[in-house]
Write an enzyme that holds these catalytic residues in place. Structure first.
Site, mmCIF file in Angstrom:
data_model
loop_
_atom_site.group_PDB
_atom_site.id
_atom_site.type_symbol
_atom_site.label_atom_id
_atom_site.label_comp_id
_atom_site.label_asym_id
_atom_site.label_seq_id
_atom_site.Cartn_x
_atom_site.Cartn_y
_atom_site.Cartn_z
ATOM 1 N N ASN A 9 0.872 -1.176 0.000
ATOM 2 C CA ASN A 9 0.000 0.000 0.000
ATOM 3 C C ASN A 9 0.905 1.220 0.000
ATOM 4 O O ASN A 9 1.499 1.554 1.019
ATOM 5 C CB ASN A 9 -0.882 -0.036 1.268
ATOM 6 C CG ASN A 9 -1.734 1.216 1.422
ATOM 7 O OD1 ASN A 9 -1.775 2.055 0.514
ATOM 8 N ND2 ASN A 9 -2.405 1.337 2.548
ATOM 9 N N TRP A 10 1.004 1.859 -1.157
ATOM 10 C CA TRP A 10 1.942 2.985 -1.292
ATOM 11 C C TRP A 10 1.397 4.272 -0.667
ATOM 12 O O TRP A 10 2.090 5.267 -0.605
ATOM 13 C CB TRP A 10 2.276 3.226 -2.774
ATOM 14 C CG TRP A 10 3.063 2.105 -3.409
ATOM 15 C CD1 TRP A 10 3.541 0.973 -2.785
ATOM 16 C CD2 TRP A 10 3.470 2.010 -4.775
ATOM 17 N NE1 TRP A 10 4.218 0.195 -3.684
ATOM 18 C CE2 TRP A 10 4.192 0.803 -4.920
ATOM 19 C CE3 TRP A 10 3.297 2.823 -5.897
ATOM 20 C CZ2 TRP A 10 4.737 0.398 -6.145
ATOM 21 C CZ3 TRP A 10 3.838 2.417 -7.120
ATOM 22 C CH2 TRP A 10 4.544 1.216 -7.236
ATOM 23 N N LYS A 11 0.134 4.245 -0.259
ATOM 24 C CA LYS A 11 -0.514 5.427 0.354
ATOM 25 C C LYS A 11 -0.283 6.659 -0.532
ATOM 26 O O LYS A 11 -0.234 6.528 -1.747
ATOM 27 C CB LYS A 11 -0.004 5.598 1.785
ATOM 28 C CG LYS A 11 -0.191 4.313 2.614
ATOM 29 C CD LYS A 11 0.025 4.486 4.086
ATOM 30 C CE LYS A 11 -0.202 3.159 4.795
ATOM 31 N NZ LYS A 11 -0.048 3.214 6.236
ATOM 32 N N HIS A 95 -9.450 1.028 4.837
ATOM 33 C CA HIS A 95 -8.195 1.200 5.579
ATOM 34 C C HIS A 95 -8.430 2.121 6.774
ATOM 35 O O HIS A 95 -9.238 3.047 6.698
ATOM 36 C CB HIS A 95 -7.124 1.785 4.645
ATOM 37 C CG HIS A 95 -5.759 1.738 5.243
ATOM 38 N ND1 HIS A 95 -5.327 2.681 6.145
ATOM 39 C CD2 HIS A 95 -4.753 0.851 5.097
ATOM 40 C CE1 HIS A 95 -4.092 2.371 6.525
ATOM 41 N NE2 HIS A 95 -3.716 1.267 5.901
ATOM 42 N N GLU A 97 -6.809 4.504 7.901
ATOM 43 C CA GLU A 97 -6.613 5.936 7.609
ATOM 44 C C GLU A 97 -7.850 6.534 6.960
ATOM 45 O O GLU A 97 -8.165 7.707 7.163
ATOM 46 C CB GLU A 97 -5.357 6.115 6.739
ATOM 47 C CG GLU A 97 -4.093 5.905 7.552
ATOM 48 C CD GLU A 97 -2.908 5.337 6.776
ATOM 49 O OE1 GLU A 97 -2.913 5.396 5.532
ATOM 50 O OE2 GLU A 97 -1.989 4.822 7.439
ATOM 51 N N GLU A 167 -5.175 -5.113 10.417
ATOM 52 C CA GLU A 167 -4.172 -4.074 10.635
ATOM 53 C C GLU A 167 -4.438 -3.380 11.963
ATOM 54 O O GLU A 167 -5.251 -2.437 12.019
ATOM 55 C CB GLU A 167 -4.226 -3.040 9.504
ATOM 56 C CG GLU A 167 -3.923 -3.610 8.143
ATOM 57 C CD GLU A 167 -3.352 -2.565 7.199
ATOM 58 O OE1 GLU A 167 -2.252 -2.785 6.703
ATOM 59 O OE2 GLU A 167 -3.988 -1.524 6.988
ATOM 60 N N GLY A 173 2.722 2.200 10.849
ATOM 61 C CA GLY A 173 3.667 3.308 10.750
ATOM 62 C C GLY A 173 4.364 3.647 12.049
ATOM 63 O O GLY A 173 4.999 4.697 12.162
ATOM 64 N N SER A 213 3.707 -2.205 10.294
ATOM 65 C CA SER A 213 5.162 -2.237 10.533
ATOM 66 C C SER A 213 5.828 -3.547 10.120
ATOM 67 O O SER A 213 6.776 -3.990 10.766
ATOM 68 C CB SER A 213 5.466 -1.911 12.008
ATOM 69 O OG SER A 213 5.075 -0.577 12.303
ATOM 70 N N GLY A 234 3.009 -1.107 4.236
ATOM 71 C CA GLY A 234 3.042 0.322 3.932
ATOM 72 C C GLY A 234 4.468 0.761 3.634
ATOM 73 O O GLY A 234 4.988 0.517 2.540
ATOM 74 N N GLY A 235 5.112 1.367 4.624
ATOM 75 C CA GLY A 235 6.445 1.969 4.450
ATOM 76 C C GLY A 235 7.454 1.088 3.720
ATOM 77 O O GLY A 235 8.141 1.568 2.799
#
Ligand code: 13P
Length: 255
Positions: A9-11, A95, A97, A167, A173, A213, A234-235
């Site tokens: 997920n590149w957000k 998600h 977010e 999640e 994150g 993470s 993510g990251g």
């Protein structure tokens, strides 16, 4: 046997040029002997170019959100049919977010899941508790609400085409990954809800991914757990080497 999936997920990251560069690097990586399904989810504006770049490589593309109406006066929205048109096979729905910053509810998640399934997109349905909920022993209650809400009115046949991502919000994150046992417990709990809602058959067909993470260093221990079928990253999905490390961990964890 259900599929293993590693999804990135590149957000809100990467220009079109940067997104293409990342895929070019990813395609050069070794994915191991038992590679999972690999999915990348760029921002809307980069989906077409990323899809073109992924064509023939086996890497699949997903959207990060969709709107449930197919077309019309809905300024700023993108529908499932348009995601498909741009080359997506998957779409992330609900998600944390989006729930936190954009007012998504269990009802909107449900409408989006149904719309994705109608458009033959594979929904990656997100669920998970915030820190206070975990500390208040409310994790299972929250997962129960998220999953039953997302699947309301979804047939067994359609449910078998979904993917779930657990999640925990406190792990997103933050560098604070859930322990393999915490992930396994939550995944087994979610799978059991699918048994109650549908059947053993449906529950065992749905891949349940862990997100929060995930890094190359911690991926293998989590992915070895029996109810963990992959990861939503993510990251670490923003760097080809790190993402490939997680893909190889999945490959090592089993076919
Ligand atoms: P991080 O891997 O950066 O913690 O993000 C997880 C996530 O939100 C994936 O959807």
């Amino acid at each position: 046997m259900r599929q293993r999936i590693i999804a990135g997920n590149w957000k809100l990251n990467k220009t079109i040029t940067e997104a293409i560069e990342l895929v070019v690097l990813l395609k050069r990586e070794n994915f191991g002997m038992n590679p999972p399904v690999v999915v990348v989810c760029p921002v809307f504006t980069a989906i077409t170019e990323v899809s073109e770049q992924c064509a023939g490589s086996g890497i699949k593309v997903g959207g990060q959100n969709l709107y449930w109406e197919e077309k019309g006066a809905f300024t700023g929205e993108v529908s499932g049919s348009l995601l498909k048109d741009a080359g997506c096979e998957y779409v992330i729905i609900g998600h944390s977010e989006r729930r936190q910053f954009f007012g998504e509810t269990d009802d909107s998640v449900n409408l989006k899941v149904k719309s994705a399934l109608t458009q033959t997109l594979l929904p990656i349905i997100c669920c998970g508790e915030v820190l206070e909920e975990r500390e208040g022993n409310l994790t299972n209650q929250i997962l129960d609400r998220h999953i039953r809400g997302a699947f309301k009115g979804v047939s067994a046949e359609d449910a078998a085409r979904t993917v779930i991502a657990y999640e925990p919000v406190w792990a997103i994150g933050t560098g604070k990954v859930a322990t393999p046992e915490q992930a396994q417990d939550a995944h087994a709990f979610i799978r059991n809800i699918l048994v109650e809602l549908y059947s053993d058959e449906v529950a065992s067909a749905v891949p349940i991914l862990y997100g929060g993470s995930v890094k190359p260093e911690n991926a293998l221990e989590i992915l070895k757990k029996p109810d963990v079928d992959g990861a939503l990253v993510g990251g670490a999905s923003l760097k080809a080497g790190d993402f490939a490390g997680i893909i190889r961990a999945s490959s090592e964890a089993g076919a």
